[in-house]
Design a protein around this motif. Structure first.
Motif, PDB file in Angstrom:
ATOM      1  N   PHE A   1       0.845  -1.194   0.000  1.00 52.48           N
ATOM      2  CA  PHE A   1       0.000   0.000   0.000  1.00 52.48           C
ATOM      3  C   PHE A   1       0.879   1.241   0.000  1.00 52.48           C
ATOM      4  O   PHE A   1       2.099   1.155   0.190  1.00 52.48           O
TER       5      PHE A   1
ATOM      6  N   ASN B   1     -13.544  -1.592   4.644  1.00 58.90           N
ATOM      7  CA  ASN B   1     -14.764  -0.782   4.758  1.00 58.90           C
ATOM      8  C   ASN B   1     -15.836  -1.296   3.803  1.00 58.90           C
ATOM      9  O   ASN B   1     -17.015  -1.379   4.154  1.00 58.90           O
ATOM     10  N   HIS B   2     -15.400  -1.624   2.593  1.00 55.68           N
ATOM     11  CA  HIS B   2     -16.313  -2.131   1.568  1.00 55.68           C
ATOM     12  C   HIS B   2     -16.861  -3.499   1.950  1.00 55.68           C
ATOM     13  O   HIS B   2     -18.085  -3.725   1.975  1.00 55.68           O
TER      14      HIS B   2
ATOM     15  N   PRO C   1      -7.386  -7.064   2.822  1.00 50.11           N
ATOM     16  CA  PRO C   1      -7.459  -7.299   1.372  1.00 50.11           C
ATOM     17  C   PRO C   1      -6.541  -8.411   0.873  1.00 50.11           C
ATOM     18  O   PRO C   1      -6.663  -8.830  -0.290  1.00 50.11           O
TER      19      PRO C   1
ATOM     20  N   GLY D   1      -5.155  -2.798  -5.154  1.00 48.91           N
ATOM     21  CA  GLY D   1      -5.685  -3.182  -3.849  1.00 48.91           C
ATOM     22  C   GLY D   1      -4.739  -4.027  -3.024  1.00 48.91           C
ATOM     23  O   GLY D   1      -5.179  -4.787  -2.158  1.00 48.91           O
TER      24      GLY D   1
ATOM     25  N   ALA E   1      -8.811  -9.194  -2.147  1.00 48.15           N
ATOM     26  CA  ALA E   1      -8.352  -8.496  -3.360  1.00 48.15           C
ATOM     27  C   ALA E   1      -8.037  -9.425  -4.526  1.00 48.15           C
ATOM     28  O   ALA E   1      -8.448  -9.147  -5.658  1.00 48.15           O
TER      29      ALA E   1
ATOM     30  N   SER F   1     -16.399   3.891   0.868  1.00 52.54           N
ATOM     31  CA  SER F   1     -15.309   3.023   1.312  1.00 52.54           C
ATOM     32  C   SER F   1     -13.992   3.572   0.790  1.00 52.54           C
ATOM     33  O   SER F   1     -13.958   4.475  -0.050  1.00 52.54           O
ATOM     34  N   ALA F   2     -12.909   2.997   1.272  1.00 52.58           N
ATOM     35  CA  ALA F   2     -11.568   3.390   0.814  1.00 52.58           C
ATOM     36  C   ALA F   2     -11.201   2.732  -0.510  1.00 52.58           C
ATOM     37  O   ALA F   2     -10.083   2.893  -0.988  1.00 52.58           O
TER      38      ALA F   2
ATOM     39  N   SER G   1     -11.687  -3.078  -0.047  1.00 52.06           N
ATOM     40  CA  SER G   1     -11.182  -2.615   1.248  1.00 52.06           C
ATOM     41  C   SER G   1     -12.037  -3.200   2.366  1.00 52.06           C
ATOM     42  O   SER G   1     -13.161  -3.663   2.145  1.00 52.06           O
TER      43      SER G   1
END
Length: 335
Positions: A47, A176-177, A105, A81, A109, A169-170, A174
């Motif tokens: 990241f 959050n998602h 992720p 991601g 991901a 979401s980010a 993610s």
């Protein structure tokens, strides 16, 4: 006479080969037990620099470097991601000199990126888990423009008016998602996902009333909640948080069986020798016991979670089918 000489030579040759073969084993053992003997250890963070995962990785790398008396550098390889950097580590030699610092992720991901095609890496097969570092709950918050005070009320409105409530979401895949998609699936509601390139812009739109809901880390939203700028409905973990003790869990509030936590952990390429795996896990556990790491984790609303490599692998194996099922049923695809 000649036969005796020939036999003697054969015996000498056999003895020599046996000795040479035996001598190989201590060399291999030492190459493992003497780790880290030379060279720099790389810790790959898939990241961008400056993100919370990157910050925590650098703190862990610094602590491990001191404990191992070995230089550990953090290298960011972001993209897709987290898939690009993670796939890079999967293709490195399993010698203990390339490590991976990952979060949720890691599992979702590659499935989202691959779709119906071959996975860029298999989270269950291409890595040796070293140890989990920490876990943290998410806080479900809503805009003040939305006149609901409980999670059950929010879900009732969403159920009555499908696809009218949006959440940010980010990014696709993610935590959050995925946390909200799991909530939507278990509660049988349909929400509109709005992915951003980071959580900051999503929070701005929530404050402005352009989004209705977000599931985010406690440190990122709690100041707004305490200031009365957004409303907290529930926490995603299996138990309540000491930071918001009066706030119910999602399972308590409306959706029995629901539980999602953000996590951070360390991995190496598959087939890392057992002695190196054990050494890294032991040093990591010792580091997590230090007051300084507890303080750093507290800033993220997280708590340390030292577990064995085997237990960490069991957790990964259990999460793979859960997220695969959700991705397929919710038709989550890369943007």
């Amino acid at each position: 006479m000649n036969t005796q000489k020939r036999l003697s030579r054969r015996e000498i040759l056999a003895a020599g080969l046996s000795l040479a073969a035996t001598a190989c084993f201590p060399i291999r053992a030492n190459a493992t037990t003497d780790w880290p003997a030379a060279g720099t250890i790389k810790m790959i963070v898939p990241f961008n620099p400056g993100a919370s995962t990157d910050t925590l990785a650098r703190f862990i790398a610094s602590g491990l470097s001191r404990r191992l008396s070995q230089n550990i550098i953090v290298e960011n390889k972001s993209g897709a991601g987290g898939v690009i950097g993670t796939e890079y580590v999967a293709n490195q030699p399993p010698d203990g000199y390339t490590l991976l610092f990952q979060t949720n992720p890691f599992i979702s991901a590659p499935m989202i990126i691959a779709g119906n095609h071959k996975l860029p890496y298999d989270p269950a097969k291409d890595f040796q888990p070293i140890g989990q570092i920490a876990v943290a709950p998410l806080l479900i918050v809503v805009s003040n423009d939305l006149k609901v005070t409980t999670l059950r009320e929010f879900l009732d409105v969403a159920r009555t008016k499908p696809m009218t409530m949006s959440y940010g979401s980010a990014g696709i895949g993610s935590i959050n998602h995925m946390a909200v998609e799991l909530l939507s699936s278990m509660a049988n509601v349909k929400l509109v996902h709005v992915p951003y390139t980071g959580l900051g812009p999503a929070l701005t739109d929530l404050l402005g009333g352009r989004l209705q809901m977000i599931a985010a880390s406690l440190p990122s939203v709690l100041p707004y909640v305490n200031a009365g700028k957004m409303r907290a409905l529930a926490i995603t973990a299996s138990g309540r948080s000491s930071l918001v003790p009066n706030l119910p869990t999602v399972a308590e509030a409306a959706v029995p069986g629901y539980q999602v936590e953000a996590w951070w952990g360390m991995f190496a390429p598959a087939k890392l020798p057992v002695p190196i795996t054990q050494r890294l896990n032991s040093e990591l556990d010792s580091l997590l016991a230090s007051p300084s790491i507890v303080e750093v984790l507290a800033r993220e609303g997280a708590s340390r979670r030292p577990i064995s490599p085997d237990d960490f692998k069991k957790m990964i194996l259990a999460d793979v089918p859960r997220w695969r099922k959700l991705i397929q049923e919710a038709h989550i695809v890369a943007g």
